[in-house]
Write a protein that holds these residues in place. Structure first.
Motif, PDB file in Angstrom:
ATOM      1  N   ASP A  52      63.193  26.490 115.558  1.00 46.83           N
ATOM      2  CA  ASP A  52      62.109  26.975 116.700  1.00 46.83           C
ATOM      3  C   ASP A  52      61.196  25.787 117.074  1.00 46.83           C
ATOM      4  O   ASP A  52      60.910  25.682 118.103  1.00 46.83           O
ATOM      5  N   GLN A  56      63.802  24.087 121.826  1.00 46.27           N
ATOM      6  CA  GLN A  56      63.204  24.799 122.517  1.00 46.27           C
ATOM      7  C   GLN A  56      63.737  25.613 124.150  1.00 46.27           C
ATOM      8  O   GLN A  56      64.578  25.700 124.954  1.00 46.27           O
ATOM      9  N   ARG A  94      50.898  26.449 120.231  1.00 47.06           N
ATOM     10  CA  ARG A  94      52.491  26.023 120.284  1.00 47.06           C
ATOM     11  C   ARG A  94      52.371  25.689 121.828  1.00 47.06           C
ATOM     12  O   ARG A  94      51.671  25.736 122.568  1.00 47.06           O
ATOM     13  N   TYR A  96      55.028  26.729 124.581  1.00 50.46           N
ATOM     14  CA  TYR A  96      55.498  27.363 125.121  1.00 50.46           C
ATOM     15  C   TYR A  96      56.285  27.396 126.719  1.00 50.46           C
ATOM     16  O   TYR A  96      55.768  26.908 127.889  1.00 50.46           O
ATOM     17  N   GLU A 110      59.214  37.340 123.235  1.00 56.49           N
ATOM     18  CA  GLU A 110      59.412  35.670 122.581  1.00 56.49           C
ATOM     19  C   GLU A 110      60.009  35.335 121.688  1.00 56.49           C
ATOM     20  O   GLU A 110      60.478  36.207 121.266  1.00 56.49           O
ATOM     21  N   GLY A 114      59.829  29.088 121.311  1.00 57.36           N
ATOM     22  CA  GLY A 114      59.066  29.503 121.397  1.00 57.36           C
ATOM     23  C   GLY A 114      59.233  29.213 123.177  1.00 57.36           C
ATOM     24  O   GLY A 114      58.117  29.295 124.538  1.00 57.36           O
ATOM     25  N   GLY A 142      54.673  33.613 118.722  1.00 59.66           N
ATOM     26  CA  GLY A 142      55.220  32.940 118.763  1.00 59.66           C
ATOM     27  C   GLY A 142      54.119  31.796 117.799  1.00 59.66           C
ATOM     28  O   GLY A 142      54.825  31.192 116.784  1.00 59.66           O
ATOM     29  N   GLU A 143      52.972  31.760 117.560  1.00 57.66           N
ATOM     30  CA  GLU A 143      51.945  31.402 116.773  1.00 57.66           C
ATOM     31  C   GLU A 143      52.856  32.011 115.358  1.00 57.66           C
ATOM     32  O   GLU A 143      51.839  30.865 113.814  1.00 57.66           O
TER      33      GLU A 143
END
Length: 401
Positions: A52, A56, A94, A96, A110, A114, A142-143
């Motif tokens: 994660d 990405q 984060r 994205y 999502e 991210g 995502g957070e």
């Protein structure tokens, strides 16, 4: 990672060194299996967190290959602009990667790494205020690493135990990578995760420059197209609900909007109230129903009262003291088809909207004694509206013909 089997074995061996009666051997075997499962789950989560955080671009490429990408700069620019504005709140931690896919359905997701993808259907249907909440919601998934937990849930403890007992780290790597890539098809989110993403997403939205009414308005449009998205009875056993009931989500988001307004602004059914006085029931216009427009009008009015009163501390408490401790001055006026409050545009009148009456109603309501309708009264109006104008399944409509 190659030492993971040794780590698991050490945990179980430490248990086996204990002297136990023969009658407890089978029980110990069960405990050992559970320990393997817990250790394997912890290790899998650790690896997924690493994916994660560090993979990405790989996940972006894999996800795009599955969904396809809209080859149109206008869509990309729009998403990037909204993303930039939300990041400017300082509440997004984060990084994205956001892109548009060609699906015509109303959806966004999502996933690991991210990566956020918004369906073209959603982009075409929502305005920027509504779309901003969609991104706020997905960013909160995502957070809070909801995708990581979703992948773990989709794999299951029993599978991880089988892999751990086999002692092949490569198998675990392949398993996690494969499920993570295909996670977008599984949608293993939980109801609690969806509620959390709604609540935290609204917190980001209210700290941006976007209309807070866009949150409830976006959910209202989804409801009008798909209904409650909720299974009842036996269907719930076959296909468990993982998203809250749409009407409940709309009501909660509308409630957060009211709270932010100091509880001066509310929506009951499709009528906007200020200080418990009805000020406008917007006419339907194009794809915008009366109720959807009501949330957007209320959101703009909420900003006007928030700037004067701030946010209410409780859902049933109206803020009566202004932030500067002075009596507020309200100037409501029409400029062309637009209605303004203190130079803040509240709405653009459509055919069927009575602009002079709306201006008069808002002016009188803002100058009235601070008040709000009870939650029970709002729910009563929402129920009446739903019964009369709410979602009707197409199959149901055809059967009645």
């Amino acid at each position: 990672m190659k030492k993971w089997k040794k780590w698991l074995t050490t945990i179980v061996t430490s248990l086996s060194l204990c002297v136990v009666p023969a009658a407890m051997v089978s029980a110990a075997s069960t405990v050992e299996t559970l320990l393997y499962g817990a250790a394997a789950m912890a290790l899998a989560k650790q690896q997924l967190m690493q994916m994660d955080n560090t993979q990405q671009q790989k996940m972006l490429a894999n996800t795009k290959s599955q969904t396809g990408v809209v080859d149109n700069e206008a869509y990309s620019d729009r998403l990037e602009n909204i993303q930039r504005n939300l990041v400017a709140t300082g509440l997004i931690q984060r990084n994205y990667d956001v892109y548009a896919n060609p699906s015509k359905d109303l959806n966004a997701f999502e996933t690991i790494g991210g990566v956020i993808s918004v369906n073209k259907g959603m982009l075409d249907a929502l305005n920027d205020d509504e779309l901003a909440f969609t991104l706020c919601h997905e960013m909160q998934h995502g957070e809070k690493r909801h995708a990581v937990n979703g992948v773990l849930k989709s794999i299951g403890i029993s599978t991880l135990v089988d892999v751990s007992l086999g002692g092949n780290a490569d198998v675990l790597d392949i398993l996690l990578g494969s499920v993570a890539v295909n996670y977008i098809d599984n949608e293993f989110v939980t109801m609690d995760q969806e509620k959390q993403a709604d609540a935290l997403g609204f917190n980001v939205l209210k700290n941006s420059g976007y209309n807070v009414g866009g949150a409830a308005a976006s959910m209202e449009y989804v409801y009008e197209k798909y209904g409650e998205l909720w299974q009842e009875g036996f269907k719930r056993i076959i296909s468990p609900n993982n998203h809250p009931q749409m009407s409940s989500r709309i009501e909660k988001l509308a409630g957060r909007m009211s709270l932010w307004s100091g509880n001066h602004v509310q929506v009951g059914g499709s009528t906007v109230y200020v200080n418990a006085q009805p000020v406008v029931t917007p006419a339907a216009a194009g794809d915008y129903s009366s109720r959807r427009r009501a949330f957007l009008v209320a959101g703009n009015l909420a900003r006007a009262t928030h700037d004067v009163y701030g946010e209410a501390p409780k859902e049933n408490q109206v803020v009566t003291q202004t932030l500067n401790k002075k009596t507020p001055s309200w100037n409501v006026a029409a400029k062309g088809n637009d209605v303004y409050v203190n130079d803040l545009r509240i709405m653009t009148c459509a055919s069927g909207d009575d602009s002079p009456a709306i201006v008069k109603n808002i002016q009188q309501a803002l100058e009235a004694k601070p008040a709000m309708l009870s939650k029970k009264e709002i729910q009563k109006q929402n129920k009446a509206w739903t019964q009369k104008y709410g979602y009707k399944d197409k199959k149901e409509k055809n059967e009645k013909k």
